[in-house]
Write a protein that holds these residues in place. Structure first.
Motif, PDB file in Angstrom:
ATOM      1  N   UNK A   7       1.070  -0.819  -0.037  1.00  0.00           N
ATOM      2  CA  UNK A   7      -0.281  -0.006   0.140  1.00  0.00           C
ATOM      3  C   UNK A   7       0.958   1.277   0.113  1.00  0.00           C
ATOM      4  N   UNK A   8       0.265   2.185  -0.113  1.00  0.00           N
ATOM      5  CA  UNK A   8       0.743   3.558   0.050  1.00  0.00           C
ATOM      6  C   UNK A   8       0.364   4.361   0.665  1.00  0.00           C
ATOM      7  N   UNK A   9       1.708   5.801   1.661  1.00  0.00           N
ATOM      8  CA  UNK A   9       1.139   6.675   2.139  1.00  0.00           C
ATOM      9  C   UNK A   9       1.993   7.497   2.194  1.00  0.00           C
ATOM     10  N   UNK A  10       1.160   8.948   2.274  1.00  0.00           N
ATOM     11  CA  UNK A  10       1.304  10.247   2.086  1.00  0.00           C
ATOM     12  C   UNK A  10       1.965  10.760   3.283  1.00  0.00           C
ATOM     13  N   UNK A  11       2.477  11.852   3.182  1.00  0.00           N
ATOM     14  CA  UNK A  11       2.845  12.322   4.902  1.00  0.00           C
ATOM     15  C   UNK A  11       1.914  13.824   4.644  1.00  0.00           C
ATOM     16  N   UNK A  12       1.238  13.987   3.566  1.00  0.00           N
ATOM     17  CA  UNK A  12       0.270  15.205   4.087  1.00  0.00           C
ATOM     18  C   UNK A  12      -1.173  14.326   3.916  1.00  0.00           C
ATOM     19  N   UNK A  29      -4.591  12.179  -6.643  1.00  0.00           N
ATOM     20  CA  UNK A  29      -3.168  13.568  -6.169  1.00  0.00           C
ATOM     21  C   UNK A  29      -3.685  13.826  -5.906  1.00  0.00           C
ATOM     22  N   UNK A  30      -2.085  15.121  -5.084  1.00  0.00           N
ATOM     23  CA  UNK A  30      -2.277  16.045  -4.248  1.00  0.00           C
ATOM     24  C   UNK A  30      -0.926  15.055  -2.977  1.00  0.00           C
ATOM     25  N   UNK A  31      -0.567  14.133  -3.376  1.00  0.00           N
ATOM     26  CA  UNK A  31       0.298  13.602  -2.444  1.00  0.00           C
ATOM     27  C   UNK A  31       1.487  13.751  -2.449  1.00  0.00           C
ATOM     28  N   UNK A  32       1.724  14.566  -0.848  1.00  0.00           N
ATOM     29  CA  UNK A  32       3.236  14.603  -0.593  1.00  0.00           C
ATOM     30  C   UNK A  32       4.142  13.681   0.365  1.00  0.00           C
ATOM     31  N   UNK A  41       7.923  -5.329   4.783  1.00  0.00           N
ATOM     32  CA  UNK A  41       7.788  -4.992   5.682  1.00  0.00           C
ATOM     33  C   UNK A  41       8.752  -3.545   5.457  1.00  0.00           C
ATOM     34  N   UNK A  42       9.287  -3.764   4.136  1.00  0.00           N
ATOM     35  CA  UNK A  42      10.293  -3.062   3.766  1.00  0.00           C
ATOM     36  C   UNK A  42       9.937  -2.073   2.815  1.00  0.00           C
ATOM     37  N   UNK A  43      10.166  -0.531   2.780  1.00  0.00           N
ATOM     38  CA  UNK A  43       9.293   0.656   2.128  1.00  0.00           C
ATOM     39  C   UNK A  43       9.981   1.309   1.461  1.00  0.00           C
ATOM     40  N   UNK A  44       9.520   2.000  -0.326  1.00  0.00           N
ATOM     41  CA  UNK A  44      10.352   2.450  -0.955  1.00  0.00           C
ATOM     42  C   UNK A  44       9.849   3.841  -1.417  1.00  0.00           C
ATOM     43  N   UNK A  45      10.733   4.915  -0.565  1.00  0.00           N
ATOM     44  CA  UNK A  45      10.430   6.428  -0.942  1.00  0.00           C
ATOM     45  C   UNK A  45      10.071   6.877  -2.766  1.00  0.00           C
ATOM     46  N   UNK A  46       9.178   7.441  -3.078  1.00  0.00           N
ATOM     47  CA  UNK A  46       8.169   7.956  -3.985  1.00  0.00           C
ATOM     48  C   UNK A  46       8.963   9.567  -4.430  1.00  0.00           C
TER      49      UNK A  46
END
Length: 46
Positions: A7-12, A29-32, A41-46
């Protein structure tokens, strides 16, 4: 097709998880500060 549990998360948008496995194609749209969370359990920064 994304791996199960990805899944994806957005800081904002704290506390919200979005369906998808690639920030460029799947983030809302507007995901920062997009981060893809992989099933293992690992992550990838977009």
């Amino acid at each position: 097709m994304c791996a199960q549990g990805t899944y994806i998360t957005c800081a904002n948008s704290p506390g919200q998880n979005f369906t998808g496995c690639a920030c460029g194609q799947c983030a809302p749209p507007g995901c920062d500060g997009c981060v893809v969370h992989l099933a293992g359990g690992s992550t990838l920064r977009g």
